[in-house]
Design an enzyme around this catalytic site. Structure first.
Site, PDB file in Angstrom:
ATOM      1  N   ASP A   1       0.875  -1.190   0.000  1.00 48.16           N
ATOM      2  CA  ASP A   1       0.000   0.000   0.000  1.00 48.16           C
ATOM      3  C   ASP A   1       0.905   1.231   0.000  1.00 48.16           C
ATOM      4  OD1 ASP A   1      -2.135   1.999   0.782  1.00 48.16           O
ATOM      5  OD2 ASP A   1      -3.309   0.188   1.101  1.00 48.16           O
TER       6      ASP A   1
ATOM      7  N   GLY B   1       4.439   1.378  -1.798  1.00 45.10           N
ATOM      8  CA  GLY B   1       4.621   1.607  -3.237  1.00 45.10           C
ATOM      9  C   GLY B   1       3.337   2.068  -3.898  1.00 45.10           C
ATOM     10  N   ASP B   2       3.375   2.096  -5.223  1.00 42.22           N
ATOM     11  CA  ASP B   2       2.252   2.607  -6.007  1.00 42.22           C
ATOM     12  C   ASP B   2       1.818   1.518  -6.985  1.00 42.22           C
ATOM     13  OD1 ASP B   2       0.634   3.837  -7.852  1.00 42.22           O
ATOM     14  OD2 ASP B   2       1.966   5.529  -8.246  1.00 42.22           O
ATOM     15  N   PHE B   3       0.584   1.033  -6.816  1.00 42.02           N
ATOM     16  CA  PHE B   3       0.173  -0.098  -7.662  1.00 42.02           C
ATOM     17  C   PHE B   3      -0.024   0.271  -9.126  1.00 42.02           C
ATOM     18  CE2 PHE B   3      -3.986   0.214  -4.974  1.00 42.02           C
ATOM     19  CZ  PHE B   3      -4.521   1.253  -5.737  1.00 42.02           C
TER      20      PHE B   3
ATOM     21  N   HIS C   1     -13.071  -1.159  -6.976  1.00 47.24           N
ATOM     22  CA  HIS C   1     -14.287  -0.326  -6.959  1.00 47.24           C
ATOM     23  C   HIS C   1     -13.929   1.169  -6.836  1.00 47.24           C
ATOM     24  CE1 HIS C   1     -15.529   0.359  -2.426  1.00 47.24           C
ATOM     25  NE2 HIS C   1     -14.254   0.606  -2.605  1.00 47.24           N
TER      26      HIS C   1
HETATM   27  C1  SAM Z   1     -10.770   1.513  -0.019  1.00 48.72           C
HETATM   28  S1  SAM Z   1      -9.188   1.331   0.703  1.00 48.72           S
HETATM   29  C2  SAM Z   1      -9.161  -0.434   0.949  1.00 48.72           C
HETATM   30  C3  SAM Z   1      -8.100  -0.860   1.913  1.00 48.72           C
HETATM   31  C4  SAM Z   1      -8.055  -2.366   2.200  1.00 48.72           C
HETATM   32  N1  SAM Z   1      -7.931  -3.152   0.998  1.00 48.72           N
HETATM   33  C5  SAM Z   1      -9.274  -2.770   2.962  1.00 48.72           C
HETATM   34  O1  SAM Z   1     -10.195  -3.316   2.347  1.00 48.72           O
HETATM   35  O2  SAM Z   1      -9.334  -2.535   4.187  1.00 48.72           O
HETATM   36  C6  SAM Z   1      -8.129   1.575  -0.689  1.00 48.72           C
HETATM   37  C7  SAM Z   1      -6.662   1.412  -0.391  1.00 48.72           C
HETATM   38  O3  SAM Z   1      -5.929   1.659  -1.597  1.00 48.72           O
HETATM   39  C8  SAM Z   1      -4.728   2.320  -1.250  1.00 48.72           C
HETATM   40  N2  SAM Z   1      -4.194   3.000  -2.427  1.00 48.72           N
HETATM   41  C9  SAM Z   1      -4.739   4.041  -3.117  1.00 48.72           C
HETATM   42  N3  SAM Z   1      -3.975   4.385  -4.148  1.00 48.72           N
HETATM   43  C10 SAM Z   1      -2.883   3.554  -4.123  1.00 48.72           C
HETATM   44  C11 SAM Z   1      -1.745   3.399  -4.964  1.00 48.72           C
HETATM   45  N4  SAM Z   1      -1.572   4.187  -6.031  1.00 48.72           N
HETATM   46  N5  SAM Z   1      -0.849   2.426  -4.654  1.00 48.72           N
HETATM   47  C12 SAM Z   1      -1.023   1.620  -3.571  1.00 48.72           C
HETATM   48  N6  SAM Z   1      -2.104   1.706  -2.752  1.00 48.72           N
HETATM   49  C13 SAM Z   1      -3.028   2.655  -3.020  1.00 48.72           C
HETATM   50  C14 SAM Z   1      -5.163   3.274  -0.165  1.00 48.72           C
HETATM   51  O4  SAM Z   1      -4.084   3.755   0.601  1.00 48.72           O
HETATM   52  C15 SAM Z   1      -6.135   2.403   0.627  1.00 48.72           C
HETATM   53  O5  SAM Z   1      -5.486   1.714   1.668  1.00 48.72           O
END
Ligand code: SAM
Length: 345
Positions: A208, A234-236, A254
């Site tokens: 994350d 990191g950045d997905f 989503h």
């Molecule tokens: C809706 S939350 C869901 C978190 C976790 N999967 C859960 O269900 O509890 C979305 C997650 O995506 C992460 N996120 C957003 N953009 C991101 C990116 N570019 N790279 C990595 N993680 C990212 C956010 O930090 C957040 O933790």
């Protein structure tokens, strides 16, 4: 005959029902104030007077009284003699120390940034833009970098909100035969910690944003799985760590419209082994007029992130475009399903 006498007189029942619905905004703002001030925690042991509550929360006594009185009318809190309040089953849900607590959800969903974005819903409806981005000039994830308090609350809320799904995914899904689960966008580890706890031979990785995985370390330790779960920042959209034989994402796709979702899926596919699996924990919106909570969540995506909740057909199309095949959709007791997909090479 005058014009007004020909006008249709509305039935009383739908008028009352509509007024109730319209008062939703007032109720949710009051719930937010109570959650933010921790009123339910203060009432956990016994009823307390509003004088006490105002002193403990450093608030204006009479204004707090009027908010709690209105909430009592809605069944949240009970008003007793002498301007005292006590908990009801509804306000129990706003305590911090209960399993499945909704306090974080109330603070986040009814709170400042969500509230501002909802206030800008018309911008989304008129232009298709993300109401949040239109209002704040950046996306929610960039905003969280500037507001650590809201970010931390959101991350805790995400972890707590995975509780209804955790039992299903960690017991219904068979992880035996897998060595390492990588939870992409795994937040602070709500879901992966439950899976690791039920599967002692499995290792895990949370991937994350760097600030989020920092917060994850303490959470994983509190769940007793820190020794089996690595955290990687990191950045997905750039890349996804290799080394897993099973990858998961709960409530990630989503958040994103199709082209962005395809990029994430593509990055996972690059590191997914031949026999690897991808698990998505997501809502599957029923096609026709059937009620489903995801239809409200879809609006959160509309105003907050630009993503959407998808129907089964939309999930199949998206995954097919990214060269995956859905093997199974496993419904759970929560309103999320487990979508199991494999890469097509
Ligand atoms: C809706 S939350 C869901 C978190 C976790 N999967 C859960 O269900 O509890 C979305 C997650 O995506 C992460 N996120 C957003 N953009 C991101 C990116 N570019 N790279 C990595 N993680 C990212 C956010 O930090 C957040 O933790």
């Amino acid at each position: 005959m005058s014009e007004s006498s020909t006008q249709r007189v509305l039935d009383r029942e739908p008028v009352e029902q509509m007024l109730q619905m319209m008062s939703g905004l007032w109720i949710t703002r009051c719930i937010w104030v109570a959650a933010k001030l921790g009123i339910s925690d203060l009432l956990a042991d016994a009823a307390r007077s509003v004088v006490d509550l105002a002193a403990a929360t450093e608030t204006h006594e009479d204004s707090l009284y009027r908010v709690l009185r209105a909430l009592a009318m809605a069944g949240v809190y009970k008003e007793e003699e002498g301007r005292k309040f006590s908990l009801t089953p509804l306000s129990e849900t706003l305590r911090s120390d209960v399993v499945g607590s909704l306090r974080g959800a109330a603070i986040s969903e009814m709170g400042q940034v969500h509230y501002e974005a909802w206030g800008n819903l018309m911008a989304s409806v008129k232009t298709g833009e993300i109401a949040f981005d239109n209002k704040f000039g950046k996306d929610i994830w960039a905003y969280f970098q500037t507001d650590p308090e809201q970010a931390e609350n959101f991350n805790r809320y995400m972890a707590a909100s995975s509780e209804p799904l955790n039992e299903a995914i960690s017991t219904k899904y068979d992880f035996s035969g897998y060595k390492k689960l990588i939870d992409v966008g795994g937040g602070i580890g709500g879901m992966i910690s439950a899976i690791l706890a039920k599967n002692p031979d499995l290792k895990g990785v949370i991937y994350d944003a760097p600030s989020v995985v920092e917060q994850a370390k303490g959470f994983l330790a509190s769940k007793g799985v820190a020794d089996r779960c690595e955290t990687i920042g990191g950045d997905f959209f750039e890349s996804v760590p290799e080394g897993g034989d099973i990858y998961s994402m709960r409530w990630i796709l989503h958040d994103w419209e199709d082209s962005k979702s395809l990029k994430i899926l593509e990055n996972i596919k690059k590191v997914l082994p031949e026999k690897g699996k991808l698990l998505l924990a997501e809502a599957v919106v029923p096609e026709a007029g059937e009620p489903h909570f995801s239809k409200f969540f879809d609006l959160i995506m509309l105003v907050m992130t630009g993503g959407r909740e998808r129907t089964e057909k939309e999930w199949r199309e998206l995954l097919e475009k990214a060269s995956y095949k859905i093997e199974r959709i496993i419904p759970t007791e929560s309103f999320l399903s487990i979508i199991e997909a494999v890469p097509v090479r």
